[in-house]
Design a protein around this motif. Structure first.
Motif, PDB file in Angstrom:
ATOM      1  N   GLU A  15      43.077  38.216  27.217  1.00 54.04           N
ATOM      2  CA  GLU A  15      41.814  38.915  26.987  1.00 54.04           C
ATOM      3  C   GLU A  15      41.072  39.243  28.274  1.00 54.04           C
ATOM      4  O   GLU A  15      39.960  39.778  28.236  1.00 54.04           O
ATOM      5  N   VAL A  16      41.688  38.946  29.415  1.00 54.91           N
ATOM      6  CA  VAL A  16      40.994  39.095  30.699  1.00 54.91           C
ATOM      7  C   VAL A  16      40.637  40.548  30.981  1.00 54.91           C
ATOM      8  O   VAL A  16      39.524  40.849  31.438  1.00 54.91           O
ATOM      9  N   ARG A  17      41.539  41.478  30.721  1.00 52.56           N
ATOM     10  CA  ARG A  17      41.263  42.885  31.063  1.00 52.56           C
ATOM     11  C   ARG A  17      40.069  43.425  30.274  1.00 52.56           C
ATOM     12  O   ARG A  17      39.218  44.128  30.838  1.00 52.56           O
ATOM     13  N   ALA A  18      40.001  43.100  28.993  1.00 50.25           N
ATOM     14  CA  ALA A  18      38.855  43.536  28.193  1.00 50.25           C
ATOM     15  C   ALA A  18      37.572  42.876  28.698  1.00 50.25           C
ATOM     16  O   ALA A  18      36.503  43.510  28.757  1.00 50.25           O
ATOM     17  N   PHE A  19      37.688  41.616  29.076  1.00 47.45           N
ATOM     18  CA  PHE A  19      36.527  40.897  29.621  1.00 47.45           C
ATOM     19  C   PHE A  19      36.036  41.578  30.896  1.00 47.45           C
ATOM     20  O   PHE A  19      34.828  41.786  31.082  1.00 47.45           O
ATOM     21  N   LEU A  20      36.952  41.945  31.786  1.00 46.71           N
ATOM     22  CA  LEU A  20      36.560  42.569  33.050  1.00 46.71           C
ATOM     23  C   LEU A  20      35.944  43.947  32.827  1.00 46.71           C
ATOM     24  O   LEU A  20      35.033  44.350  33.552  1.00 46.71           O
ATOM     25  N   ARG A  21      36.420  44.685  31.832  1.00 54.96           N
ATOM     26  CA  ARG A  21      35.807  45.983  31.533  1.00 54.96           C
ATOM     27  C   ARG A  21      34.351  45.805  31.093  1.00 54.96           C
ATOM     28  O   ARG A  21      33.467  46.553  31.508  1.00 54.96           O
TER      29      ARG A  21
END
Length: 442
Positions: free
Chosen positions: A419-425
């Motif tokens: 879920e890191v990429r969605a979190f960073l967005r």
């Protein structure tokens, strides 16, 4: 008379800051206090009244004088506040630092219980969050030292905002990884090699975790400077003002860096924190500045510990996140003469050489820095090399951005890697929104 007033003020404030007179406590009568302090009633009454006007005490008609409930929030003139590491510093330089301040400025009080002071010594992360609260020291620096080439410019650059210098660097240091040789030997793990890669670093953590709990391997890297020290080596960053879109949280380099950071957290396991104690820390690995090494190991000869650079990822950047300690002056301070005296003293050869002689951090005066790095101690060669590395810049120039970054890093510790990429967005969008709001405000 000035010396007597200072002594009496300290006599009263000592009792407040020590807790002898807690918030809301009623003071003994002025006559009794005058007898204890061996001064006249008139002098004592005058000093008490001045502290009433400054909000430390409150006077109630026909009742007496009391310690104000919110005295800690008051900003007193002629005060100095040290940051936490200095107030607990057991090193020789720490003692010399405090002794020098008291000797040079005997009428300034080093406060311990007040949240603010006219003059404050702060670390870079603290200053970034609060830089709007402090005076521009650039005019004082130029007046005291017209030839700025005497100083290490790399230590000053991150604290110049629109031409203003919101904090005056006193000493600085790159960060390195310190390892405990005894723990590595007991665990049967090879010591880190001087040019280790990110994958070697992760494998080292895995090996140690097979034998040790996470809190004994590496302090959980969830603070902003720990996090940034890792992602900057991958080429990641929070903001880059040179880009059309300055927000870089969701850039490919930062995404890669954060995913690797989350790999590290998975190996360490859920966060656990040990209680602070005396003596050298028990962890196998620590990411430290040079001044932190001096504070943590004041009596060590260095033979029990080794040090290597931060691990370098493949296609990464040999860049470092410096720890910097700075003088900051509150906007409310109007004593220009005193500010000049403080700037001149802290950057003088005699004061800067204290750090140089003891190899406690790297002084910002070039001649003193050479003295600090000229030795053949266990860590000297490493710090000589790392000081030549470019310094990463947080570029977090508002309290809102700093708080958001700090909270986001804490949330990352419980965010699954998928879920890191969605979190960073989401994080990047929040940064962009705050920057737009700040632009409108300006």
């Amino acid at each position: 008379m000035q010396e007597k007033n200072v002594a009496l003020r300290n006599f009263l404030l000592d009792r407040v800051e020590s807790g002898q007179w807690p918030s809301g406590a009623k003071l003994p009568g002025a006559r009794q206090l005058a007898v204890e302090a061996q001064c006249s009633f008139t002098y004592m009454q005058s000093v008490i009244e001045s502290l009433v006007q400054q909000g430390v005490f409150v006077s109630i008609s026909r009742s007496g004088t009391y310690v104000c409930e919110h005295w800690r929030r008051r900003l007193l003139p002629d005060t100095i506040r040290l940051f936490l590491s200095q107030s607990r510093d057991r090193s020789r330089t720490g003692r010399e630092f405090v002794s020098s301040l008291r000797s040079r400025f005997p009428d300034l009080r080093i406060v311990t219980g007040f949240e603010r002071a006219a003059f404050e010594f702060r670390v870079s992360y603290d200053l970034l969050q609060n830089h709007r609260d402090y005076l521009d020291l650039a005019p004082y620096f130029r007046k005291c030292f017209p030839d700025s080439s005497q100083f290490c410019e790399e230590a000053f650059a991150p604290y110049r905002f629109g031409g203003e210098l919101c904090g005056l660097p006193i000493r600085f240091s790159p960060r390195v990884v310190v390892f405990n040789r005894r723990i590595f030997a007991e665990c049967g793990c090879p010591e880190p090699r001087p040019e280790w890669s990110w994958e070697e670093f992760l494998e080292c953590i895995r090996n140690l975790r097979r034998r040790l709990p996470s809190e004994a391997v590496l302090p959980y890297p969830c603070l902003l400077f720990d996090f940034f020290a890792i992602i900057s080596r991958f080429g990641g960053c929070f903001l880059d003002p040179s880009e059309r879109d300055p927000v870089r949280i969701d850039s490919p380099a930062t995404v890669r860096a954060v995913e690797e950071y989350c790999r590290l957290l998975e190996i360490l396991g859920p966060p656990k924190f040990r209680s602070a104690g005396n003596g050298p820390p028990p962890e196998a690995l620590l990411i430290l500045t040079r001044q932190e090494i001096t504070q943590l190991f004041p009596d060590e000869d260095g033979s029990a510990f080794g040090a290597v650079p931060l691990p370098l990822p493949e296609n990464g950047r040999r860049i470092n996140v410096y720890g910097v300690e700075l003088l900051c002056v509150r906007n409310e301070c109007t004593d220009s003469w005193r500010i000049e005296q403080m700037v001149s003293f802290l950057l003088s050869p005699s004061f800067q050489n204290q750090f140089g002689r003891n190899r406690d951090g790297i002084p910002v005066r070039r001649s003193s820095a050479k003295m600090s790095l000229a030795g053949d101690g266990p860590f000297d060669a490493l710090f000589r090399r790392e000081t030549g590395c470019p310094a990463a810049n947080y570029h977090l120039y508002s309290p809102e951005l700093c708080r958001l970054a700090g909270n986001a890093i804490k949330l990352l510790t419980v965010t699954p890697r998928k879920e890191v990429r969605a979190f960073l967005r989401s994080w990047a969008d929040a940064f962009r929104f705050l920057l737009r709001c700040d632009g409108l405000h300006r």
